[in-house]
Each structure stands twice: as structure tokens, then as C-alpha cells.
Motif scaffolding. Structure first.
Motif, PDB file in Angstrom:
ATOM      1  N   GLN A  39      24.830  -7.722  60.207  1.00 14.06           N
ATOM      2  CA  GLN A  39      25.390  -8.544  59.128  1.00 14.06           C
ATOM      3  C   GLN A  39      26.897  -8.332  59.002  1.00 14.06           C
ATOM      4  N   ILE A  40      27.341  -7.083  59.186  1.00 18.20           N
ATOM      5  CA  ILE A  40      28.772  -6.789  59.025  1.00 18.20           C
ATOM      6  C   ILE A  40      29.585  -7.439  60.150  1.00 18.20           C
ATOM      7  N   GLY A  64      29.762   7.108  45.642  1.00 22.71           N
ATOM      8  CA  GLY A  64      28.478   7.459  45.043  1.00 22.71           C
ATOM      9  C   GLY A  64      27.458   6.349  45.067  1.00 22.71           C
ATOM     10  N   GLY A  65      27.754   5.247  45.729  1.00 23.05           N
ATOM     11  CA  GLY A  65      26.757   4.191  45.822  1.00 23.05           C
ATOM     12  C   GLY A  65      27.382   2.825  45.975  1.00 23.05           C
ATOM     13  N   VAL A  66      26.542   1.831  45.800  1.00 22.09           N
ATOM     14  CA  VAL A  66      26.962   0.438  45.968  1.00 22.09           C
ATOM     15  C   VAL A  66      26.601  -0.310  44.688  1.00 22.09           C
ATOM     16  N   ARG A 125      25.190  -3.186  42.519  1.00 23.11           N
ATOM     17  CA  ARG A 125      24.072  -4.105  42.766  1.00 23.11           C
ATOM     18  C   ARG A 125      23.771  -4.881  41.493  1.00 23.11           C
ATOM     19  N   THR A 170      27.737  -5.835  46.067  1.00 19.21           N
ATOM     20  CA  THR A 170      27.507  -5.539  47.482  1.00 19.21           C
ATOM     21  C   THR A 170      28.591  -4.602  47.981  1.00 19.21           C
ATOM     22  N   PHE A 171      28.485  -4.256  49.241  1.00 19.61           N
ATOM     23  CA  PHE A 171      29.555  -3.564  49.942  1.00 19.61           C
ATOM     24  C   PHE A 171      30.386  -4.643  50.610  1.00 19.61           C
ATOM     25  N   VAL A 184      24.834   3.675  38.309  1.00 22.45           N
ATOM     26  CA  VAL A 184      24.289   3.576  39.667  1.00 22.45           C
ATOM     27  C   VAL A 184      23.321   4.744  39.837  1.00 22.45           C
ATOM     28  N   ARG A 185      22.036   4.424  39.843  1.00 21.32           N
ATOM     29  CA  ARG A 185      20.996   5.467  39.796  1.00 21.32           C
ATOM     30  C   ARG A 185      21.272   6.431  38.643  1.00 21.32           C
ATOM     31  N   LYS A 229      24.019   8.155  38.126  1.00 21.00           N
ATOM     32  CA  LYS A 229      25.451   8.405  37.954  1.00 21.00           C
ATOM     33  C   LYS A 229      26.138   7.280  37.169  1.00 21.00           C
ATOM     34  N   ASP A 259      22.688  -3.054  58.206  1.00 12.53           N
ATOM     35  CA  ASP A 259      23.898  -2.218  58.301  1.00 12.53           C
ATOM     36  C   ASP A 259      24.008  -1.243  57.131  1.00 12.53           C
ATOM     37  N   PHE A 277      26.213   3.457  52.904  1.00 10.53           N
ATOM     38  CA  PHE A 277      26.310   4.610  52.006  1.00 10.53           C
ATOM     39  C   PHE A 277      25.087   5.500  52.198  1.00 10.53           C
ATOM     40  N   GLU A 293      21.873   3.317  51.637  1.00 12.99           N
ATOM     41  CA  GLU A 293      22.141   1.965  51.150  1.00 12.99           C
ATOM     42  C   GLU A 293      22.705   1.127  52.270  1.00 12.99           C
TER      43      GLU A 293
END
Lengths: 365, 127
Positions: free
Chosen positions: A33-34, A292-294, A296, A314-315, A342-343, A345, B38, B41, B61
Motif C-alpha cells: 500500500q505504501i 506510541g501508535g497511529v 485511528r 492513518t500513518f 491511543v490504547r 496512552k 505495510d 509501528f 500497527e
């Protein structure tokens, strides 16, 4: 049984990972995808968007009908081929769908609506037509396939793949579309998209979808899945219907005030409700500061003015950071730092004005 | 799909490798990385943490989704692969080289009870 586009077999043969996308069997990526995302930002990629539906409105008085049916004002469409982005609203101001309408002739407009909303949109238009303009004809074009070719080199590659399209569209400005004779048959070519890059959206009869797709591959256009389409549109700060807005959302709260014409005396469906209920929230961009995360959808956002929520996150492959669209209290301003759950955190994110990326350039920092 | 014969597997899509010192190295399978897409994280457990079998102990992630990684067997975390947190894509490139953490099993016999390559292959082909 999932619905299939005319290109389903082509995607499977190319090794696409297929997913259920609102009842349609669609490619999410063909490997990475990237990489597909970068191909669109740097060169040219294409998406099968045949699940979206062109709906043609024809007959005398089509403009007058759309002037009332759509939140944006079709009177902005003066030149043939000109396109306009608009919301379709409920009487209570909620967003039924977002769409693009092309003015082709006074008695012929083409409307392109989202896949998952096609049936309710058509039913709504028919009801409204019955009340106001029963002599107009509404024709959902199930016979057309749609391919979005996007990226800085997208137009040149379409010209190479579709003979005759060059002369017909070389001078065509962004947000215009027209019928083109490609030698193999007619195509509707529009300089529109959903990625923040230049490019064309090409509609051809379903029977010619595969040949058109293969010609584009031969011209060097990379097949891209709906995964990259989502990261590209989010970087471009474009809403996704059903995620960033829906029937319970005012377009004024969804970052779409610029598409709603409240200034003119024109009446339209939903106008009175929008005027009566100014939104307490608005859609804005977030740029994640902490590791620490993405980000969402549905994550809670704490601000100095009350809580909000991430609607899309998203990233971002272009920024190398997580980005989001979030519905926040209107008092929150660009530059403010907010905290996203995020979770387990609480991560700091900075409020920015979308878009994040346009035409290959990063617009936030 | 790549399922090396010398490894053991959990039905939650982790692979395990017995090391000479009695510890067990854990990662996610090729099937899992392909399903996630992909990766962007990775969060690993703290060294020294005591894990129960089946406990969520790491997070991977991808661009499209977050997913927990479960401790396939009980034990103490004795090492983590800090390299993968800086290069999450290495798990996509080679899921069996890019290990995540290493545990000292609470029960040395636990590994033998996990799925072998044939059983895991059957599991993912039925999914």
C-alpha cells in the motif's frame, strides 16, 4: 455474494489482496500500500472506482432542479464540462452523500455518487424529482466502468494509452470533464480525483474496462488499491463519506462550509436547518507529535474546550507521521496541542488546517 | 505462504523458535504480516515482564489497522528486538528474521504443545 466490478478478474490475476468494501469485492493493495501511495505522489497510479456510480440527469429544467437538490450552487457551472463538488442534504441538514456534478448541457448533467450510497441517493433523487420535476430522466449508468488515474505523470500516461484523448483534453482545466473519442470508442474523461494530485477519472463502457486498464498498465501506470486511495485522500484533507460525515452530520461541522452556499437567496434542501443550527464542532486536521501508535477513527481527543473524536486516522506515507481528521469543539484553533487516547496512552497531537499534502508538497510541519 | 518447518506456531499467528539456551524467540508469521499489510509501528513488552499464555503483550500497527500480539506461552521476557521498532517494515520483508521478543518459558514443555508447521498451514488454509 459480493458485487464485482468489470475489472475483478484483472485485480485477482495481478495478485491483489481483495476485501469486502461496502458489499463490493475490491483490491486493497497489490503488494504494498505504501509503495502504491508513493507511486501516485511521484509518478502515476490508478484505482478501479467502478463501484462508484455515474447517474445522468437529463431533460429541460435539469439545472433548476439541481439548484434546489444540492447544497452547492450549480449556477457556478457556466462553461460546458465544468464540475462541482457538493453535498446532498436531508431536509434536517444531515449529509446524505457527497458527489461531483458535471454540467455538460443545459438539459444534461452527470452526477457521480459514492458506491455504498448509490441506492439511497437514487431513491432520494427520484422522490424529489416526483415532487418537483417529474419530466426529468434519471439514469444510473451501471454500464460504465470508472478508472481514476492520478499523479504528476497521470495525464501524459492517459494520453499515451488512449489514442485521441490528447487533443481532446490537453487544454482541459482542472475540474472539467468531457466526452472523448478514443478510436476504440467513446470515453468520458474528467480532470478530477480524490488524491490531491493532478490526473484524470476515465469512464468507459464496462466491456472496454479491461482493455483500457491494460493499456494504462502498458503506459506505465501502477495499479493501486483502495488502501492507498484512503491514505492519499486523507493527506489531501478530503472527507470520506460514512466515516468523516454521515446523515447525522451537518456539512458545516464536516469542514464543508465552503461547499454550502448560504449567501445567495436560493433555497435548497437542508438550508433552513443549517441556518437554524450552527454546529458546535468542526472537522480539523491532527498531526501526531508523540511516538506510541497511529491515530485511528473513534479515538477520543481531549482538548481545553471539551472532548472530540478522530473520524479518520492513518500513518501518512508522505510525512512519515500519523495524521488524522478529527471532529473537535469549534473553539479549538490551529496550533493548539490536544491529546488523543491511543490504547492506554494519551499522545500529544497538534491541530493543523488540512490539507496535509497537495501536488506532492507537504503543507504542514 | 511461507511456513518454515523448523518453527512452532500459535493459532493467534505467532511463530516460536527454541533457542539453545532454553529461551523461545517469538515473532508474527508471514501470513499475519501479509494480512496486516505495510507495518508502520511496533510496540514491544518490557524486558523482565512476566507473561501469561494468551496475554496481549505487543502491538503491531499497519497503515490500515492495529493488532495485538499475544504471548503464545507463559514466561518472562528476557530480550526484545529493538531494531524492529525503528524499522517495522522489516517484519513485512522477512517475518521470520524480524523477531519481536524472547521469553524464558515458565514451563519448558510448553513449546512442544504448540502447532507444528503442517497444523499451522492447515489452519491458515481453512481461514
Amino acid at each position: 455474494m459480493l458485487k464485482q466490478t468489470p475489472l475483478n478478474a484483472v485485480h485477482r490475476a495481478a495478485g491483489a489482496r481483495m476485501v469486502d468494501f461496502g458489499g463490493w469485492d475490491m483490491p486493497v493493495h497489490y503488494g504494498s500500500q505504501i509503495d502504491e501511495h508513493h507511486a501516485v505522489r511521484r509518478d502515476a497510479g490508478m484505482f478501479d472506482v467502478s463501484h462508484m456510480r455515474a447517474v445522468d440527469l437529463s431533460g429541460a429544467g435539469a439545472r433548476e432542479f439541481l439548484r434546489y437538490a444540492l447544497a452547492n450552487n450549480v449556477d457556478k457551472l457556466k462553461d460546458s464540462g465544468r464540475a462541482l463538488y457538493s453535498c446532498l442534504l436531508r431536509p434536517d441538514g444531515g449529509v446524505l452523500d457527497d458527489l461531483i456534478v458535471y454540467f455538460l448541457r443545459e438539459d444534461f448533467f452527470r452526477i457521480v455518487v459514492n458506491a455504498g450510497t448509490t441506492d439511497k441517493d437514487v431513491a432520494w433523487f427520484r422522490r424529489l424529482l416526483g415532487e418537483r420535476a417529474p419530466r426529468l430522466t434519471l439514469s444510473p449508468r451501471d454500464d460504465l466502468a470508472m478508472i481514476a488515474v492520478q499523479g504528476p505523470h497521470a495525464r501524459a500516461k492517459v494520453w499515451a494509452a488512449l489514442p485521441g484523448s490528447d487533443a481532446a483534453t490537453a487544454e482541459m482545466k482542472p475540474f472539467f470533464g468531457r466526452e472523448v473519442d478514443t478510436g476504440a470508442g467513446p470515453a468520458f474523461v474528467a480532470r478530477t480525483g480524490y488524491t490531491g494530485e493532478d490526473g484524470f477519472e476515465v469512464m468507459v463502457p464496462a466491456a472496454r474496462a479491461e482493455a483500457t486498464w491494460n493499456a494504462l498498465v502498458a503506459a506505465g501506470v501502477r495499479p493501486c488499491g483502495l488502501g492507498a486511495r484512503d491514505t492519499l485522500r486523507l493527506e489531501a484533507g478530503m472527507n470520506l463519506y460514512g466515516q468523516d460525515m454521515d446523515e447525522s452530520t451537518s456539512p458545516l461541522a464536516a469542514g464543508l462550509a465552503w461547499t454550502v452556499d448560504l449567501a445567495s437567496p436560493r433555497d435548497f434542501v437542508g438550508k433552513a436547518a443549517l441556518v437554524a443550527h450552527p454546529p458546535a464542532r468542526r472537522l480539523t486536521g491532527l498531526l501526531l507529535q508523540d511516538a506510541g501508535g497511529v491515530l485511528r477513527a473513534h479515538q477520543k481527543v481531549g482538548t481545553a474546550h471539551g472532548d472530540g473524536e478522530v473520524t479518520s486516522g492513518t500513518f501518512s506515507p508522505t510525512l512519515g507521521k500519523s495524521i488524522a481528521l478529527a471532529s473537535l469543539p469549534t473553539e479549538v484553533a490551529a496550533g493548539d496541542v490536544v491529546h488523543v487516547a491511543v490504547r492506554d496512552k494519551r499522545l500529544a497531537a497538534r491541530v493543523v488546517k488540512p490539507p496535509f499534502v497537495r501536488n506532492g508538497k507537504v503543507l504542514v510541519s | 505462504m511461507n511456513v518454515p518447518a523448523h518453527l512452532k506456531y500459535a493459532d493467534s499467528h505467532e511463530w516460536m523458535r527454541a533457542e539453545a539456551d532454553g529461551t523461545v524467540t517469538v515473532g508474527i508469521t508471514d501470513h499475519a504480516q501479509a494480512a496486516l499489510g505495510d507495518l508502520v509501528f511496533i510496540e514491544l513488552p518490557a524486558v523482565g515482564r512476566a507473561l501469561k499464555a494468551g496475554e496481549a503483550c505487543a502491538v503491531v500497527e499497519s497503515v490500515k489497522a492495529a493488532s495485538d500480539v499475544y504471548a503464545p506461552i507463559a514466561g518472562e521476557v528476557v530480550a526484545v528486538n529493538a531494531d524492529v521498532t525503528g524499522t517495522p517494515e522489516s517484519v513485512n520483508q522477512d517475518a521470520y528474521a524480524a523477531w519481536l521478543f524472547r521469553v524464558k518459558p515458565a514451563d519448558p514443555g510448553a513449546l512442544a504443545t504448540m502447532l507444528d508447521a503442517a497444523a499451522y498451514t492447515k489452519l491458515i488454509s481453512e481461514a
